[in-house]
Design a protein around this motif. Structure first.
Motif, PDB file in Angstrom:
ATOM      1  N   GLY A 294      25.510-132.181  43.362  1.00  0.00           N
ATOM      2  CA  GLY A 294      25.046-131.022  44.134  1.00  0.00           C
ATOM      3  C   GLY A 294      23.753-130.467  43.587  1.00  0.00           C
ATOM      4  N   GLY A 295      23.694-130.348  42.269  1.00  0.00           N
ATOM      5  CA  GLY A 295      22.584-129.611  41.659  1.00  0.00           C
ATOM      6  C   GLY A 295      21.305-130.400  41.472  1.00  0.00           C
ATOM      7  N   THR A 296      21.355-131.728  41.585  1.00  0.00           N
ATOM      8  CA  THR A 296      20.158-132.526  41.281  1.00  0.00           C
ATOM      9  C   THR A 296      19.304-132.729  42.524  1.00  0.00           C
ATOM     10  OG1 THR A 296      21.542-133.745  39.704  1.00  0.00           O
ATOM     11  CG2 THR A 296      19.346-134.640  40.147  1.00  0.00           C
ATOM     12  N   PRO A 297      18.107-132.149  42.558  1.00  0.00           N
ATOM     13  CA  PRO A 297      17.251-132.334  43.739  1.00  0.00           C
ATOM     14  C   PRO A 297      16.861-133.808  43.886  1.00  0.00           C
ATOM     15  CG  PRO A 297      16.244-130.828  42.135  1.00  0.00           C
ATOM     16  CD  PRO A 297      17.474-131.369  41.503  1.00  0.00           C
ATOM     17  N   TYR A 298      16.507-134.180  45.129  1.00  0.00           N
ATOM     18  CA  TYR A 298      16.176-135.588  45.374  1.00  0.00           C
ATOM     19  C   TYR A 298      15.038-136.072  44.490  1.00  0.00           C
ATOM     20  CZ  TYR A 298      19.545-136.379  49.032  1.00  0.00           C
ATOM     21  OH  TYR A 298      20.716-136.574  49.703  1.00  0.00           O
ATOM     22  N   ASP A 299      14.065-135.225  44.225  1.00  0.00           N
ATOM     23  CA  ASP A 299      12.929-135.739  43.450  1.00  0.00           C
ATOM     24  C   ASP A 299      13.265-135.931  41.975  1.00  0.00           C
ATOM     25  OD1 ASP A 299      13.009-133.125  42.593  1.00  0.00           O
ATOM     26  OD2 ASP A 299      10.997-132.577  43.284  1.00  0.00           O
TER      27      ASP A 299
END
Ligand code: GLV
Ligand code: MN
Ligand code: MN
Length: 433
Positions: free
Chosen positions: A246-251
């Motif tokens: 959930g917490g890890t952005p795509y970039d």
């Protein structure tokens, strides 16, 4: 000696019926209760060897299990000839997971029937090969490589080609090949005794289901095999970083499963653009394998085949470059470990000819000449080709489905195949030495 088989059709039909019934019997020897699975050096391997040995003895053959767990039966020529060279005829008894009942197995059982058709009685009621050479039926123990990833272990031992690092290959439980040998009751130190010298062998003949749709599409029962594809197998490892889903952005993601998935698609694209090059990713696992974690690690297999070794290797280089690009863009690292490599094997022209003559003998006069097919599927002949000429006969495989429980062959085609193979042996025996 006549090159025509003197056997009435009822006898050949009975032989085919016996082959089919024995395929059913062997299918019941499985590690799984609801599927067929019989891998190298397993209790099931020991049980099918015992059954095959029993059937070989019943056909009058002297039997032995060699130092790599292959089962053999032998009929010497009339007048002794324990040192006479042998024509090997056979295939394998091991299977893939959730297998069909004919891949390999039908070839071993057909070889036994060919021996029963050709054998001649000796003075004391014992059976002999009628030729200057012995007849040996061989049931190879590991054509598929299901357990250890490396295929053709049984036939490689017979070919006298065994790499030291194969001893440390492991199965899914972490058991090494060396440990499995010991558990099976084989002595790794005596492996060399399984090796045969080229001078001991007249050649190797194998009947096998086609494992593809060509004969079915042509409406024909039997084909001559021209060559067997070269193969390499790899275990690929992709490393990224496991993080919160959930917490890890795509970039910030370095998703190993997505890298592996893109790799699988690239492999398909690259191989499809080639002629007679086939790449298959049959295994793909993500780790740690939780629903709410970006996969930090992925493992995938690659089975790569080609008609020619050079083309296969060129395509592997192209795949490697493509994977460098994919993984680089996704911030992943990848490594590969080759677990199997076998060269393309070209069937000997003489053995192709005698098999062709054998098939022609089963066809109504005036029928077109039988098909000659390249085999993208692997066979024990790939290893045996190092020490003997190889000849193969393909049987129609309805819908071309194989490595699947629906794999089939008809009793009628098995009967034709038995006759063709027996006629091939007669033609071979009639050739000048
Ligand atoms: C064996 O059937 C193979 O071609 O992998
Ligand atoms: Mn197979
Ligand atoms: Mn096979």
């Amino acid at each position: 000696m006549s090159t025509r088989l003197d056997a009435d059709p009822d006898r050949i039909d009975a032989a085919a019926g016996r082959v089919m019934a024995r395929c059913d019997e062997l299918a019941r020897v499985s590690a799984a209760s609801d599927a067929i699975e019989r891998v190298y050096l397993s209790p099931e391997h020991a049980r099918v060897n015992r059954l095959a040995a029993e059937w070989m003895r019943e056909a009058g053959m002297a039997t032995r299990q060699d130092a790599a767990g292959n089962q053999l039966g032998r009929l010497d020529p009339v007048g002794g000839g324990r040192d006479a060279p042998a024509l090997l005829i056979g295939s394998h008894l091991d299977t893939v997971p959730d297998a069909g009942r004919y891949d390999g197995i039908v070839g071993v059982l057909m070889a036994l029937e060919v021996v029963r058709l050709l054998r001649v009685p000796g003075e004391e009621g014992e059976w002999h090969s009628p030729f200057a050479f012995a007849l040996e039926v061989i049931a190879f123990s590991d054509e598929e490589g299901t357990r250890f990833g490396k295929a053709l272990l049984g036939s490689s031992a017979v070919a006298g080609v065994w790499a030291e690092d194969w001893w440390t290959l492991t199965d899914a439980e972490g058991t090494t090949v060396r440990e499995a040998f010991l558990d099976f009751g084989l002595d790794p130190g005596r492996l060399g005794e399984a090796a045969r010298r080229p001078a001991e062998l007249v050649g190797y003949l194998e009947a096998h289901i086609e494992q593809g749709p060509q004969l079915d599409r042509r409406g024909e029962s039997l084909a001559v095999v021209s060559s067997i594809a070269s193969a390499r197998r790899f275990q690929l490892h992709v490393e990224g970083q496991a993080r919160h889903a959930g917490g890890t952005p795509y970039d910030m993601r370095r998703d190993a499963l997505l890298g592996a998935s893109e790799a699988a698609l690239a492999i398909e694209r690259i191989c499809r653009a080639e002629h007679h090059i086939i790449g298959t990713v049959g295994q793909l696992e993500a780790f740690p394998g939780a629903v709410n974690i970006v996969p930090g690690e992925a493992r995938l297999s690659l089975d790569l085949r080609g008609e020619f070794d050079g083309e296969r290797d060129r395509v592997w280089d192209a795949i490697s470059r493509e994977l460098d690009g994919i993984m680089g863009r996704r911030g992943l690292r990848w490594t590969s470990r080759q677990v199997h490599s076998a060269p393309a094997v070209f069937c000997a022209p003489l053995l192709q000819d005698v098999i062709r003559e054998g098939i022609v003998a089963t066809l109504p006069a005036g029928t077109q000449t039988p098909a000659t097919l390249f085999s993208p599927a692997g066979h024990d002949g790939m290893a045996i080709g190092a020490i003997a000429d190889v000849g193969m006969l393909f049987l129609r495989n309805p819908d071309g489905i194989s490595h699947h429980p629906d794999e089939a062959v008809s009793t009628g085609d098995v009967a034709l195949g038995i006759r063709a193979l027996a006629e091939s042996v007669l033609h071979l025996a009639a050739e000048p030495a």
